[in-house]
Enzyme design. Structure first.
Site, PDB file in Angstrom:
ATOM      1  N   GLU A 133       8.969   1.408  11.336  1.00  0.00           N
ATOM      2  CA  GLU A 133      10.177   2.470  11.245  1.00  0.00           C
ATOM      3  C   GLU A 133       9.385   3.693  11.076  1.00  0.00           C
ATOM      4  O   GLU A 133       8.730   4.019  10.288  1.00  0.00           O
ATOM      5  CB  GLU A 133      10.685   2.145   9.915  1.00  0.00           C
ATOM      6  CG  GLU A 133      12.174   2.946   9.689  1.00  0.00           C
ATOM      7  CD  GLU A 133      12.124   4.342   9.259  1.00  0.00           C
ATOM      8  OE1 GLU A 133      11.895   5.308  10.033  1.00  0.00           O
ATOM      9  OE2 GLU A 133      11.804   4.518   7.969  1.00  0.00           O
ATOM     10  N   CYS A 145      13.289  10.846   7.611  1.00  0.00           N
ATOM     11  CA  CYS A 145      13.318  10.453   8.996  1.00  0.00           C
ATOM     12  C   CYS A 145      14.472  10.371   9.886  1.00  0.00           C
ATOM     13  O   CYS A 145      14.887  11.073  10.852  1.00  0.00           O
ATOM     14  CB  CYS A 145      12.511   9.137   9.180  1.00  0.00           C
ATOM     15  SG  CYS A 145      13.223   7.967   8.302  1.00  0.00           S
ATOM     16  N   LYS A 183       1.056  -1.014   0.071  1.00  0.00           N
ATOM     17  CA  LYS A 183       0.159  -0.048  -0.131  1.00  0.00           C
ATOM     18  C   LYS A 183       0.649   1.169  -0.062  1.00  0.00           C
ATOM     19  O   LYS A 183       1.464   1.686   1.055  1.00  0.00           O
ATOM     20  CB  LYS A 183      -0.877  -0.052   1.374  1.00  0.00           C
ATOM     21  CG  LYS A 183      -1.612   1.139   1.552  1.00  0.00           C
ATOM     22  CD  LYS A 183      -2.733   1.832   0.380  1.00  0.00           C
ATOM     23  CE  LYS A 183      -3.073   3.137   0.877  1.00  0.00           C
ATOM     24  NZ  LYS A 183      -2.146   4.476   0.773  1.00  0.00           N
ATOM     25  N   GLU A 234       9.313  16.626  14.856  1.00  0.00           N
ATOM     26  CA  GLU A 234      10.023  16.194  13.455  1.00  0.00           C
ATOM     27  C   GLU A 234       9.722  17.142  12.377  1.00  0.00           C
ATOM     28  O   GLU A 234       8.514  17.347  12.050  1.00  0.00           O
ATOM     29  CB  GLU A 234       9.561  14.862  12.934  1.00  0.00           C
ATOM     30  CG  GLU A 234      10.364  14.240  11.865  1.00  0.00           C
ATOM     31  CD  GLU A 234       9.960  12.891  11.568  1.00  0.00           C
ATOM     32  OE1 GLU A 234      11.091  12.090  10.886  1.00  0.00           O
ATOM     33  OE2 GLU A 234       8.962  12.282  11.856  1.00  0.00           O
TER      34      GLU A 234
END
Length: 484
Positions: free
Chosen positions: A257, A291, A181, A388
């Site tokens: 992750e 990330c 996906k 982040e």
């Protein structure tokens, strides 16, 4: 500028059971060019029924693929690497068009993505078991590795090629069948990869690709199907927590992750030129939308002014523009929401006392751009140090002592990667052990490598991708007690 539109041969339908098919309800959704915000393609919008059909196809192919000789699986993966390498430029341009990243970044991603197929072609024949005598001497302990089963792979938009191959490669090497996906912002790269996998000889049903705007519904439906035994997700910690709860209902094996908040530590004894070079890589790869991006810069007070000056000088020279333009060094962010978030974090930091010595605003042009930004005098409690950023923004904070630097670096719920620059190897290794993160770049601004275990601690995830550890995430250890 070098205008580019995707080859009409790039698929835009679902890929289920080795066939390209429209969504069961006929729906389609738009894919936009981040450099303009305009639609350039539409893609089939998969439904829950399509998701279950993909699991059906994966189940039909599962036994045959698990029984396929490891060498045969390896040769198919090697052909995937060859095909990706041969078509690298076309794939890079497709990545740039739907993701926005500068073309050199996209070329680097495609090369990195292809390497996962080559690495796992080699690992496919090295899934070792063990045999030993029980300590009591009554029997032998035989341990064999078997594929975990049907795997649902959910990938993000920031590395649409590499995040797909980093999951598909080990899954296929282990003997699993998969349903991928992809992120709704970047489905075309995943579909192009499906075509390459088919051409390389992957049997029908072994890999299925399901683009969909109904991400929550289709993933939930698959996680609640008892035939699905593995979930591998790359994305935000917030979504990861939700998926872990969903996966618990069927006790699905999970690899996660998740988010990062990478500290970048610069000590007074560091080579400042090397530290600035590393900072530019760690911060500006993919325009900061990674990330692994350096999110917080902690610089020893005695060199903070000089480091900040040099970094600001480099950041101010970065050329922004459409990713496909050969002169562009950093492209637009992926969508409007991302630009809004980055701008909000910068404004909040400035209102709290930080100084934007470079950038600090959204340029007046069409598309989802944000200027490369350096913030000095950032308050230690500023939200920009807790979240982040996912944009080209570097906030700097000073420290005086080594213990203080480690404490500041570890003061986050995340633990994906950390960066350390120092001229003292003993200090670097000592700090590397003290940092609570799954990866450390010691005098390096990049850590990702297909041969290395990629993953984090704390809220940054569970499990590892890449390296030998990556294939083990798709296998179960079966113990057989036997005597002779």
């Amino acid at each position: 500028m070098d205008d580019y539109t995707p080859d009409p041969a790039v698929p835009t339908d679902l890929y289920i059971g080795g066939k390209w098919t429209a969504a069961s309800e006929g729906g389609r959704f738009d894919v936009r060019d981040p450099s303009t915000g305009r639609t350039f393609a539409t893609v089939a919008d998969g439904t829950v029924a399509d998701a279950i059909a993909a699991v059906d196809a994966a189940e039909r192919a599962a036994a045959g693929w698990a029984a396929t000789a490891p060498r045969e699986r390896a040769e198919i993966l090697r052909r995937c690497w060859e095909l990706m390498t041969a078509r690298a430029e076309e794939l890079a341009r497709l990545v740039t068009l739907e993701n926005g990243k500068a073309l050199p970044d996209a070329r680097g991603e495609v090369a990195y993505a292809a390497e996962f197929f080559r690495w796992y072609a080699e690992e496919a024949v090295r899934t070792y078991g063990t045999m030993l005598t029980a300590p009591s001497g009554t029997n032998r302990i035989l341990v064999v590795q078997q594929p975990v089963g049907i795997a649902v792979l959910v990938t993000p938009w920031n590395f649409p090629a590499a995040m797909a191959t980093r999951k598909i490669g080990p899954a296929l090497a282990a003997g699993c069948t998969v349903v991928l996906k992809p992120a709704s912002d970047t489905p075309l790269t995943a579909l192009a990869m499906a075509a390459i996998l088919e051409e390389a000889g992957v049997p029908a049903g072994v890999v299925n690709v399901l683009p969909s705007r109904r991400s929550s519904a289709v993933v939930s439906a698959m996680l609640h199907d008892p035939r699905v035994r593995k979930l591998s997700f790359t994305g935000s910690t917030e979504v990861g927590r939700v998926l872990l709860k969903e996966a618990a209902d069927q006790v699905v094996n999970c690899s996660m992750e998740l988010g990062g908040n990478a500290p970048f530590l610069v000590f007074a004894d560091a080579d400042l030129d090397a530290a600035v070079d590393g900072a530019m890589v760690a911060k500006m790869r993919n325009g900061g939308e990674a990330c692994t991006a350096a999110n917080r810069f902690y610089v020893e007070a005695s060199v903070a002014e000089e480091f900040g000056r040099r970094l600001a000088e480099r950041m101010s020279a970065v050329r922004i523009g459409p990713g496909i333009d050969p002169q562009t060094e950093v492209g637009p962010l992926v969508n409007e929401d991302t630009v809004t978030k980055v701008d909000s974090l910068v404004r909040s930091a400035v209102e709290s006392g930080a100084r934007a010595v470079v950038g600090g605003r959204r340029p007046d042009r069409e598309g989802f751009y944000y200027e490369p930004t350096v913030l000095l005098d950032v308050p230690p409690d500023a939200p920009i140090l807790r979240e982040e950023i996912f944009g080209p923004v570097a906030p700097l904070v000073t420290f005086d002592e080594e213990d203080e630097a480690v404490r500041l670096a570890n003061d986050t719920e995340y633990g994906l990667v950390s960066y350390v620059y120092t001229g003292d190897l003993a200090r670097g290794l000592r700090i590397g052990e003290a940092l609570d993160s799954g990866m450390v770049g010691l005098n390096r601004g990049i850590v990702s490598d297909p041969a290395a275990p990629f993953g984090g601690t704390k809220q940054s995830g569970i499990g590892r991708e890449g390296g030998h550890e990556g294939v083990l995430d798709y296998m179960e250890s079966k113990y057989i007690a036997v005597e002779w």
